[in-house]
Design an enzyme around this catalytic site. Sequence first.
Site, PDB file in Angstrom:
ATOM      1  N   TYR B 128     -71.985  50.091 -37.210  1.00 18.44           N
ATOM      2  CA  TYR B 128     -73.376  50.189 -36.266  1.00 18.44           C
ATOM      3  C   TYR B 128     -74.554  49.778 -36.985  1.00 18.44           C
ATOM      4  CZ  TYR B 128     -75.953  53.284 -32.810  1.00 18.44           C
ATOM      5  OH  TYR B 128     -76.826  53.460 -31.910  1.00 18.44           O
ATOM      6  N   GLY B 169     -72.816  55.904 -42.920  1.00 21.30           N
ATOM      7  CA  GLY B 169     -72.288  55.564 -41.418  1.00 21.30           C
ATOM      8  C   GLY B 169     -70.587  56.017 -41.537  1.00 21.30           C
ATOM      9  N   CYS B 358     -82.871  46.988 -26.345  1.00 21.75           N
ATOM     10  CA  CYS B 358     -82.874  46.397 -27.503  1.00 21.75           C
ATOM     11  C   CYS B 358     -82.466  45.027 -27.798  1.00 21.75           C
ATOM     12  CB  CYS B 358     -82.366  47.345 -28.732  1.00 21.75           C
ATOM     13  SG  CYS B 358     -83.245  48.919 -28.957  1.00 21.75           S
TER      14      CYS B 358
END
Lengths: 394, 394
Positions: B128, B169, B358
Amino acid sequence: MLAYLPPTLRDLQLPLRLRLWDGKQIDLGPQPRVTLVVKDPSLVAQLAHPSLDALGGAYVEGRLDLEGPIGEVIEIGDALSQALIGEEAPTEPDFQPHDKATDAAAISYHYDLSNDFYALWLDRELVYSCAYFETGKEDLDQAQQAKLRHLCRKLRLQPGERLLDVGCGWGGLARFAAREFGVQVHGITLSRAQLELARQRVAAEGLEQQVQLELLDYRDLPQDGRFDKVVSVGMFEHVGHANLPLYCQCLFGAVKSGGLVMNHGITARYTDGRPVARGGGEFIDRYVFPEGELPHLATISARISEAGLEIVDVESLRLHYARTLELWSARLEAQLERAAQLVPEQALRIWRLYLAGCAYGFAHGWMNLHQILAVKPHADGRHDLPWTRADLYR
Amino acid sequence: MLAYLPPTLRDLQLPLRLRLWDGKQIDLGPQPRVTLVVKDPSLVAQLAHPSLDALGGAYVEGRLDLEGPIGEVIEIGDALSQALIGEEAPTEPDFQPHDKATDAAAISYHYDLSNDFYALWLDRELVYSCAYFETGKEDLDQAQQAKLRHLCRKLRLQPGERLLDVGCGWGGLARFAAREFGVQVHGITLSRAQLELARQRVAAEGLEQQVQLELLDYRDLPQDGRFDKVVSVGMFEHVGHANLPLYCQCLFGAVKSGGLVMNHGITARYTDGRPVARGGGEFIDRYVFPEGELPHLATISARISEAGLEIVDVESLRLHYARTLELWSARLEAQLERAAQLVPEQALRIWRLYLAGCAYGFAHGWMNLHQILAVKPHADGRHDLPWTRADLYR
């Protein structure tokens, strides 16, 4: 004599001999490799609290002589000053904005010294900035050629492009870029001695159609984005903190949208969060680079970004500069007699200490060397750089 | 309705249709590709001075619906807000130091949403963070594998070395480094959902002897220099300006002398010289990353240096992140029905807008992505990095 020296000095067992004005000799440790010739009794008190700055000053002024390998002189001097006074705290200097006259005088002091003197110990292209060692085994000529190529590759120079070289020195990069990458180069310098020799070399290679050089202050650069690429090597150390925003704006204004700007130069160890060290200490400021000021990487990064440029690639070449300076220093040390015919004795003392001292300083992390590549993005925020940096290493 | 809208709105000729609560339709330009469904008369006044933040908020709250490709929604929204209110000035936020409870809650809000939801649109390793495109043509899985390899290469990982992964993560990097580079990895996260799945995957690959993962705050990391290398990917955006010095000190304390630290993360467009933008605007702060704060490259560079680390290599991957987010967004858009079964409607609205927004923001330079490699030098100032970065590209 010894009564004036701290007792801890003997404990250090440094390979150092003191020879006094009256001929007496004192060895501070076994098998001394360096002799400090104290010609003047007033120096003894200073030796009790030695600093590299003070020792260097006494040497330049001739009150102290040094015998032995210059590299070891620096190493022992550092051990001495560290042991007796600890690491010198960076001072908070009072940075004044430089005007054009100040900058012109400071540049002339250093770079107009003597072309023949510089030719004694620089490489054949007179590249007076950090070289690039691909394996660490190259000689100076090879490493400077590799540096010029590395810069041109980072700038992704293409035939026919217009390159601005801010602080072009003796034109080594300008001629290399014109010859090897087929670009049009406009170089500027504030040193008349550099300009004269640089133009001679351009003419000797028949590159007049590709390389134009002139005496110009960076504040007078055209601001119409006429250049595809801009390179500044070992120049921004002279700009001064107060003028860094202006300097970055001038680079921004000179380059087209989508163009690249490479800033290669010495950066300080200390950030603005801690006091900023002057360019390598008081010795450097007084004797070597008057008006020199080293910003930290963070500081120059901020100024570059505020001008509208985007930082895309930063590389530290600190240990490359240590190696470069070792080679420069060794070449000068090997030709001291010839050097003494070219420059005044005091200048030779300064340059000997400065080259050896900076070799030691870069190796020990007192300062750094960063190549910072930035892009002026297109209006839509895009740029044309390749996805990776692999092209630099093919 | 039109009486409330500025006359300049028509002049823009945007391919945008408004559909009102009473069924009326107004086309603001020819061939509309996006429809804004205004479900509530109170929105009309807001449309007269639209900002991306306000439009996004209305969409999340369900007062506004969007029809059409999400990428074009963002593009038209930006054109609309730019034309009517100009570029939004960055606000000067009041940054408060985060405590552990605040950070734990903020991390849980985002990362504990639903592992299955993230698995819908992330790559197979659930990486991610920004991927790495060697040609720009790779698919997401390839580009994330290439990113993991690029990080491991920059860290010069050698078999048997101990690697600390701060903000691990779902463990994609930890498993990759253990599997492909033979290192021992210790990963920490504050997300229980991430930890659970990450441990399952470690076990499934039989890597328990090489990869240890735990729920731990970075402030609780051991400070005995036990790690050869430290990596932090997409984590420091959560730390906050006030704690950046502490964060950098914790990394410094965890790594041995001569060791390397890689900080990979999003950086702000604005420096401290101009007001610092919150992490991608108020929308991001309110709905996506509460407590997120983006420092500029210059700011994080200063903090890293002040902690005693030396920056040796910086690379911007801004356009790589734009591409990554485009791919994430496209994958989510292709599976909206399934996504709606996994997360509440409001979350889905937030994530749709955030991913597409984004992607647009990175492409347009509203923020950046920098990989910053730093070394903790040996006591004599030396380090063991190779002379050049050529080894990264072999």
